[in-house]
Design an enzyme around this catalytic site. Structure first.
Site, short mmCIF file in Angstrom:
data_model
loop_
_atom_site.label_atom_id
_atom_site.label_comp_id
_atom_site.label_asym_id
_atom_site.label_seq_id
_atom_site.Cartn_x
_atom_site.Cartn_y
_atom_site.Cartn_z
CB CYS A 1 7.63 -15.84 -14.04
SG CYS A 1 6.31 -16.53 -15.06
CB CYS B 1 5.24 -12.82 -13.94
SG CYS B 1 4.27 -13.99 -12.96
CG ASP C 1 3.54 -19.78 -29.00
OD1 ASP C 1 3.28 -20.47 -28.01
OD2 ASP C 1 4.69 -19.70 -29.49
CG HIS D 1 3.83 -17.37 -10.98
ND1 HIS D 1 4.54 -17.37 -12.16
CD2 HIS D 1 4.30 -18.42 -10.26
CE1 HIS D 1 5.41 -18.36 -12.14
NE2 HIS D 1 5.29 -19.02 -11.00
CG ASN E 1 2.61 -28.88 -23.39
OD1 ASN E 1 2.02 -29.88 -23.76
ND2 ASN E 1 3.04 -27.95 -24.23
N GLY F 1 6.63 -31.24 -22.36
CA GLY F 1 6.94 -30.10 -23.22
C GLY F 1 6.76 -28.74 -22.58
CG HIS G 1 2.65 -17.78 -15.48
ND1 HIS G 1 2.88 -16.57 -14.83
CD2 HIS G 1 1.31 -17.83 -15.73
CE1 HIS G 1 1.73 -15.92 -14.69
NE2 HIS G 1 0.76 -16.66 -15.24
CG HIS H 1 1.37 -21.57 -21.11
ND1 HIS H 1 2.34 -21.72 -20.15
CD2 HIS H 1 1.74 -22.35 -22.16
CE1 HIS H 1 3.26 -22.55 -20.59
NE2 HIS H 1 2.92 -22.95 -21.81
CG HIS I 1 -0.05 -24.29 -26.03
ND1 HIS I 1 1.00 -23.72 -26.74
CD2 HIS I 1 0.49 -24.75 -24.88
CE1 HIS I 1 2.13 -23.86 -26.04
NE2 HIS I 1 1.85 -24.49 -24.92
#
Ligand code: AMP
Ligand code: ZN
Length: 113
Positions: A3, A6, A29, A45, A86, A92, A97, A99, A101
């Site tokens: 990952c 990770c 990003d 995770h 997403n 998308g 894992h 996250h 945005h």
């Protein structure tokens, strides 16, 4: 460990970190879509939103509140910012894992693309 996030958390891959504590990290990003584009990532995770349980409620709350705090630090609290999770390829998701945005610094349209 396969990952990507990770591996960033483990320090195996560099990232431009903007925040970290014992439960979450946040980094810029690599392909920013706005002047502010940070990813808020739990150290644990969890592949997708579908894998969350009630035990994660506090963690997700911390992620959302950290998003608001980072947007405020950058001066976007009042002008507006966008937060996005997403879930799966159709929406998308490319890194499995979870996250959040956090995007700011430009106008965002609705509905999203
Ligand atoms: P998503 O498509 O919602 O799964 O978001 C994954 C995000 O991770 C994308 O916006 C990518 O630009 C970003 N990303 C991919 N690799 C890295 C990296 N090594 N460091 C920072 N961000 C990354
Ligand atoms: Zn992971």
């Amino acid at each position: 460990m396969s990952c990507l996030f990770c591996r960033i958390i483990a320090g195996e891959i560099p990232a431009s970190k903007v925040y970290e504590d014992d439960r979450i990290i946040a980094f810029n990003d690599i392909n920013p879509q706005a002047p502010l584009h940070v990813l808020i990532v739990p150290r644990e995770h969890v592949a997708t939103l579908n894998d969350l349980s009630a035990a994660h409620d506090g963690l997700v709350g911390e992620m959302v509140r950290r998003a608001a705090a980072l947007a405020k630090e950058r001066g976007y609290a009042e002008s507006g910012f966008r937060t996005v999770f997403n879930c799966h390829e159709g929406a998308g998701q490319s890194v499995f894992h979870i996250h959040l945005h956090v995007l700011g610094g430009r106008r965002f349209s609705w509905p999203p693309g």
